[in-house]
Design a protein around this motif. Structure first.
Motif, short mmCIF file in Angstrom:
data_model
loop_
_atom_site.label_atom_id
_atom_site.label_comp_id
_atom_site.label_asym_id
_atom_site.label_seq_id
_atom_site.Cartn_x
_atom_site.Cartn_y
_atom_site.Cartn_z
N ALA A 85 0.89 -1.19 -0.09
CA ALA A 85 0.10 0.13 0.16
C ALA A 85 0.95 1.38 -0.01
CB ALA A 85 -0.84 0.01 1.25
N TYR A 86 1.95 1.16 0.59
CA TYR A 86 2.97 2.53 0.60
C TYR A 86 4.24 1.96 -0.14
CZ TYR A 86 -0.04 3.83 4.48
OH TYR A 86 -1.07 4.02 5.17
N PRO A 87 4.88 2.92 -0.88
CA PRO A 87 6.10 2.77 -1.42
C PRO A 87 7.15 2.43 -0.33
CG PRO A 87 5.65 5.02 -1.50
CD PRO A 87 4.39 4.33 -0.90
N GLY A 88 7.93 1.52 -0.87
CA GLY A 88 9.41 1.14 0.14
C GLY A 88 10.04 2.33 0.66
N TYR A 89 10.77 2.15 1.58
CA TYR A 89 11.54 3.13 1.93
C TYR A 89 12.92 3.27 1.22
CZ TYR A 89 14.78 6.07 5.05
OH TYR A 89 15.58 6.86 5.39
N THR A 90 13.55 4.20 0.88
CA THR A 90 14.78 4.25 0.13
C THR A 90 15.78 5.21 0.83
OG1 THR A 90 13.98 5.85 -1.61
CG2 THR A 90 13.95 3.59 -2.09
N MET A 91 16.93 5.24 0.86
CA MET A 91 17.86 6.06 1.31
C MET A 91 17.69 7.42 0.40
SD MET A 91 19.40 4.77 4.04
CE MET A 91 20.77 6.22 4.33
N PRO A 92 17.68 8.78 1.11
CA PRO A 92 17.55 9.81 0.66
C PRO A 92 18.97 10.04 -0.14
CG PRO A 92 17.94 10.24 2.88
CD PRO A 92 17.49 8.68 2.55
N ALA A 93 18.93 10.39 -1.42
CA ALA A 93 20.20 10.76 -2.20
C ALA A 93 21.11 11.60 -1.32
CB ALA A 93 19.78 11.51 -3.52
N SER A 94 22.23 11.25 -0.99
CA SER A 94 23.23 11.98 -0.29
C SER A 94 23.72 13.21 -1.44
CB SER A 94 24.40 11.24 0.05
OG SER A 94 25.02 10.46 -0.90
N GLU A 133 31.80 17.33 9.37
CA GLU A 133 30.57 17.80 10.19
C GLU A 133 29.14 17.17 9.92
OE1 GLU A 133 31.01 22.07 10.67
OE2 GLU A 133 32.72 21.96 11.96
N THR A 134 28.85 17.60 8.30
CA THR A 134 27.64 17.25 7.94
C THR A 134 27.51 15.82 7.36
OG1 THR A 134 28.11 18.15 5.68
CG2 THR A 134 27.27 19.59 7.37
N GLY A 135 28.48 15.00 7.08
CA GLY A 135 28.55 13.71 6.33
C GLY A 135 28.16 13.77 4.97
N GLU A 136 28.19 14.90 4.02
CA GLU A 136 27.89 14.83 2.72
C GLU A 136 29.01 14.11 2.23
OE1 GLU A 136 25.77 19.33 1.99
OE2 GLU A 136 27.94 19.26 2.62
#
Length: 179
Positions: A85-94, A133-136
């Motif tokens: 019913a809901y789309p799967g969770y994907t990691m946000p694009a870094s 600091e940000t993990g980018e």
């Protein structure tokens, strides 16, 4: 070197006569003959039905057409939604650190205009701090900007020192000449 014969003399295994055999144990049956089948080369019918060993077993799980979802617990608003019913969770694009990109561009532009190379190297140091600091993403770009920027800056300083030395030598040579 030869060894003496065993006590009792040597016995020819092919000679007729009494053969030695291991003592038998009377309480155990003798070995079974593996070739005592009726016809060892008889072919079995490959299309004969085979009895299913699990035919009488009952599954502890519900059948596929039965109720798939449990009733909601008392005190809760409802059951879980059906799967899909809901789309799967994907990691946000870094994201890649923008300052790392700018630092690399300025360091590479330093090949043509040498003044941007030290600026790109300094911005690369700032970008690496931000990335920690940000993990980018962009650690490699920032490191490349630092390396290229400082190498080009060192070459620029070496060229300036060489140019000033040539001017000093030229002025010194011209003041000692007699016209």
């Amino acid at each position: 070197m030869t060894y003496p014969p065993p006590p009792g003399g040597w016995q020819d295994p092919l000679a007729a006569g009494q053969q030695s055999s291991p003592p038998g144990v009377p309480s155990q049956p003798g070995p079974a003959d593996p070739y005592a089948q009726a016809d060892p080369y008889a072919q079995a019918d490959p299309y004969a039905p085979v009895a299913d060993p699990y035919a009488g077993a009952k599954s502890p799980y519900a059948p596929p057409g039965g109720e798939q979802y449990a009733a909601p617990m008392p005190g809760y608003p409802g059951a879980y939604p059906p799967p899909g019913a809901y789309p799967g969770y994907t990691m946000p694009a870094s994201r890649t650190n923008t300052l790392a990109i700018v630092a690399l561009v300025l360091s590479l532009v330093g090949f043509t205009s040498c003044i941007t190379a030290p600026i790109g190297a300094i911005m690369g140091h700032v970008a690496r701090k931000q990335i920690r600091e940000t993990g980018e993403q962009g650690e490699g770009m920032a490191k490349a900007a630092i390396i290229v920027g400082w190498i080009l800056t060192a070459l620029l300083i070496a060229f300036i020192i060489f140019y000033i030395a040539m001017i000093v030598i030229a002025v010194g040579a011209s003041s000692t000449s007699s016209y």
